[in-house]
Design a protein around this motif. Sequence first.
Motif, PDB file in Angstrom:
ATOM      1  N   ALA A  83       0.974  -1.369  -0.072  1.00  0.00           N
ATOM      2  CA  ALA A  83      -0.086   0.552   0.035  1.00  0.00           C
ATOM      3  C   ALA A  83       0.821   1.550   0.159  1.00  0.00           C
ATOM      4  O   ALA A  83       1.370   1.401   0.846  1.00  0.00           O
ATOM      5  CB  ALA A  83      -0.526   0.167   1.142  1.00  0.00           C
ATOM      6  N   ALA A 114       0.336   7.682   3.071  1.00  0.00           N
ATOM      7  CA  ALA A 114      -0.210   7.959   3.870  1.00  0.00           C
ATOM      8  C   ALA A 114      -0.016   9.619   4.461  1.00  0.00           C
ATOM      9  O   ALA A 114      -0.576   9.703   5.168  1.00  0.00           O
ATOM     10  CB  ALA A 114      -0.697   6.551   4.738  1.00  0.00           C
ATOM     11  N   PHE A 134       8.687   4.592  11.112  1.00  0.00           N
ATOM     12  CA  PHE A 134       7.629   4.778  12.306  1.00  0.00           C
ATOM     13  C   PHE A 134       9.729   4.430  13.447  1.00  0.00           C
ATOM     14  O   PHE A 134      10.558   4.893  12.797  1.00  0.00           O
ATOM     15  CB  PHE A 134       8.189   2.544  12.200  1.00  0.00           C
ATOM     16  N   TYR A 158       4.808   7.421  11.509  1.00  0.00           N
ATOM     17  CA  TYR A 158       3.727   5.837  11.245  1.00  0.00           C
ATOM     18  C   TYR A 158       3.716   5.079  12.524  1.00  0.00           C
ATOM     19  O   TYR A 158       4.700   4.481  13.235  1.00  0.00           O
ATOM     20  CB  TYR A 158       4.344   4.704  10.097  1.00  0.00           C
TER      21      TYR A 158
END
Length: 228
Positions: A83, A114, A134, A158
């Motif tokens: 994604a 995102a 992250f 994230y």
Amino acid sequence: MSRLILIPTPIGNLEDITFRAVRVLSEVDLVLAEDTRNTLKLLSHFNISKPIWSYHQHNEHQTTAKIVEEISAGKTIALVSDAGTPGISDPGYLLLRACLDVGIEIETLPGPTALIPALVNSGLPCDRFVFEGFLPHKKGRQTRLNQLTAHRYTFVLYESPHRLLKTLAQLIELFGPEHPASVSRELSKIHEETVRGGLQEIVNYYQTNTLKGEFVIVCGAIQNAERI
Ligand code: SAM
């Protein structure tokens, strides 16, 4: 001319793929996919039939050289992730570097990711921002957390559902409970929601509401607080 093309794919809603991404996917010789089953579903949805090779964080080191060989031999290859945009908290960088090192042409299509809708939808200043991806789970985590306080601009993280509350609690330790932030969940999907407010308010919300799905944390910078 043969080349590597990085192609963003939807982060939830299939309508978010671009016309160009669909056309290019139908024209390439081969598709490299993080999860071949997911990509097969995506390609089938658009009636595209292509050979799909597995390319993910656990095999990228072993397979990069072979892929570079294939492109050098004349193939045009697409890289997609499960994604969003390849290379953004997903495999891509290693292959792209290896291609550039031997003079292979690279193209990256614009498309879904995102971080951008989460950032813009946060209501926090978004004229400049820092993407943190992250945080490390263990080693180096506290160092990275401490570095966040130095940012002069809104930053984006994230996070997985089972670490969301822990990360928000750690942000409260650094920035205080009322520090402005926003959490976007399930962007572009049926249960999409954005919770904006002080960090503690967001924690309170997620202590009593569903913690399922995918999350992006957007946090104001201390030095920018007067603008929020
Ligand atoms: N390459 C992707 C991109 O361009 O955004 C990111 C892939 S990374 C492995 C997955 C993380 O992206 C999730 O843990 C979450 O933080 C974020 N994410 C992906 N899809 C999302 C969505 N629909 N809603 C909220 N966050 C999402």
